[in-house]
Design a protein around this motif. Structure first.
Motif, PDB file in Angstrom:
ATOM      1  N   PHE A  33      63.776  54.948   2.216  1.00 47.52           N
ATOM      2  CA  PHE A  33      62.444  55.283   2.700  1.00 47.52           C
ATOM      3  C   PHE A  33      61.468  54.173   2.295  1.00 47.52           C
ATOM      4  N   PRO A  34      61.549  52.997   2.947  1.00 49.36           N
ATOM      5  CA  PRO A  34      60.739  51.860   2.509  1.00 49.36           C
ATOM      6  C   PRO A  34      59.234  52.094   2.593  1.00 49.36           C
ATOM      7  N   ASP A  35      58.798  53.037   3.412  1.00 47.75           N
ATOM      8  CA  ASP A  35      57.357  53.339   3.464  1.00 47.75           C
ATOM      9  C   ASP A  35      56.867  53.945   2.158  1.00 47.75           C
ATOM     10  N   ALA A  36      57.783  54.448   1.343  1.00 49.87           N
ATOM     11  CA  ALA A  36      57.411  55.049   0.054  1.00 49.87           C
ATOM     12  C   ALA A  36      57.145  53.997  -1.026  1.00 49.87           C
ATOM     13  N   ILE A  37      57.573  52.760  -0.784  1.00 49.88           N
ATOM     14  CA  ILE A  37      57.391  51.705  -1.782  1.00 49.88           C
ATOM     15  C   ILE A  37      55.916  51.338  -1.863  1.00 49.88           C
ATOM     16  N   ASP A  38      55.388  51.265  -3.071  1.00 46.27           N
ATOM     17  CA  ASP A  38      53.978  50.958  -3.272  1.00 46.27           C
ATOM     18  C   ASP A  38      53.621  49.569  -2.745  1.00 46.27           C
ATOM     19  N   ALA A  39      52.376  49.428  -2.316  1.00 47.44           N
ATOM     20  CA  ALA A  39      51.896  48.196  -1.691  1.00 47.44           C
ATOM     21  C   ALA A  39      52.030  46.974  -2.610  1.00 47.44           C
ATOM     22  N   ASP A  40      51.791  47.138  -3.911  1.00 47.60           N
ATOM     23  CA  ASP A  40      51.890  45.985  -4.817  1.00 47.60           C
ATOM     24  C   ASP A  40      53.333  45.488  -4.934  1.00 47.60           C
ATOM     25  N   ILE A  41      54.282  46.391  -4.834  1.00 48.33           N
ATOM     26  CA  ILE A  41      55.696  46.011  -4.886  1.00 48.33           C
ATOM     27  C   ILE A  41      56.074  45.282  -3.596  1.00 48.33           C
ATOM     28  N   LYS A  42      55.588  45.773  -2.462  1.00 44.56           N
ATOM     29  CA  LYS A  42      55.841  45.096  -1.187  1.00 44.56           C
ATOM     30  C   LYS A  42      55.210  43.706  -1.180  1.00 44.56           C
ATOM     31  N   ALA A  43      54.030  43.571  -1.762  1.00 42.26           N
ATOM     32  CA  ALA A  43      53.364  42.267  -1.833  1.00 42.26           C
ATOM     33  C   ALA A  43      54.173  41.292  -2.690  1.00 42.26           C
ATOM     34  N   TRP A  44      54.706  41.770  -3.792  1.00 41.53           N
ATOM     35  CA  TRP A  44      55.556  40.945  -4.653  1.00 41.53           C
ATOM     36  C   TRP A  44      56.767  40.452  -3.859  1.00 41.53           C
ATOM     37  N   ALA A  45      57.406  41.348  -3.121  1.00 42.64           N
ATOM     38  CA  ALA A  45      58.586  40.974  -2.327  1.00 42.64           C
ATOM     39  C   ALA A  45      58.236  39.967  -1.234  1.00 42.64           C
ATOM     40  N   ALA A  46      57.015  40.025  -0.731  1.00 41.54           N
ATOM     41  CA  ALA A  46      56.585  39.117   0.336  1.00 41.54           C
ATOM     42  C   ALA A  46      56.231  37.722  -0.174  1.00 41.54           C
ATOM     43  N   ASP A  47      56.122  37.555  -1.484  1.00 42.11           N
ATOM     44  CA  ASP A  47      55.750  36.273  -2.075  1.00 42.11           C
ATOM     45  C   ASP A  47      57.005  35.459  -2.385  1.00 42.11           C
ATOM     46  N   PRO A  48      57.303  34.414  -1.591  1.00 40.63           N
ATOM     47  CA  PRO A  48      58.532  33.638  -1.811  1.00 40.63           C
ATOM     48  C   PRO A  48      58.535  32.842  -3.117  1.00 40.63           C
ATOM     49  N   ALA A  49      57.373  32.657  -3.726  1.00 40.27           N
ATOM     50  CA  ALA A  49      57.294  31.899  -4.980  1.00 40.27           C
ATOM     51  C   ALA A  49      57.354  32.795  -6.212  1.00 40.27           C
ATOM     52  N   ALA A  50      57.406  34.103  -6.013  1.00 41.42           N
ATOM     53  CA  ALA A  50      57.377  35.041  -7.143  1.00 41.42           C
ATOM     54  C   ALA A  50      58.619  34.881  -8.019  1.00 41.42           C
ATOM     55  N   LYS A  51      58.424  35.020  -9.306  1.00 40.72           N
ATOM     56  CA  LYS A  51      59.517  34.998 -10.292  1.00 40.72           C
ATOM     57  C   LYS A  51      59.406  36.263 -11.121  1.00 40.72           C
ATOM     58  N   PRO A  52      60.433  37.055 -11.247  1.00 38.31           N
ATOM     59  CA  PRO A  52      61.685  36.952 -10.500  1.00 38.31           C
ATOM     60  C   PRO A  52      61.465  37.276  -9.026  1.00 38.31           C
TER      61      PRO A  52
END
Length: 110
Positions: free
Chosen positions: A35-54
């Motif tokens: 249920f990916p719509d349940a994932i919080d927006a800040d977590i989705k933003a982290w996943a969308a950032d290709p430079a994020a570590k980890p």
């Protein structure tokens, strides 16, 4: 110490465990959520950032066995392909899922 590990999170939900792992030194976190719509927006933003570590990858589409299958259904992923580039990995989930034994059996040498 999670340095360099690939982390598999089955049923990541809103992303509570991901928040705990954000400051870890894991290499990558693969989060699976049916249920990916349940994932919080800040977590989705982290996943969308290709430079994020980890790096955080939610429902990694490149590893689906059946591309027409349901994203997040962790029984539809090629875990050998996911984990081959990684020396070590860890599995987390809340609650623990009984199918993790199937995943371990599919990846062989790990």
């Amino acid at each position: 110490d999670l340095s360099g590990l690939a982390i598999l999170d089955f049923g990541c939900g809103k992303g509570f465990l991901e928040r705990l792992l954000k400051t870890s030194k894991a290499d990558v976190i693969y989060a699976f959520e049916i249920f990916p719509d349940a994932i919080d927006a800040d977590i989705k933003a982290w996943a969308a950032d290709p430079a994020a570590k980890p790096r955080l990858v939610i429902n990694p589409p490149d590893f689906m066995i059946d591309p027409q299958g349901i994203p997040g259904d962790f029984t539809n992923y090629d875990f050998k392909k996911i984990l081959d580039p990684h020396k070590e990995y860890a599995i987390i989930s809340n609650p623990p899922y009984f199918l993790y034994q199937r995943i371990l059996s599919l990846i062989g040498a790990y």
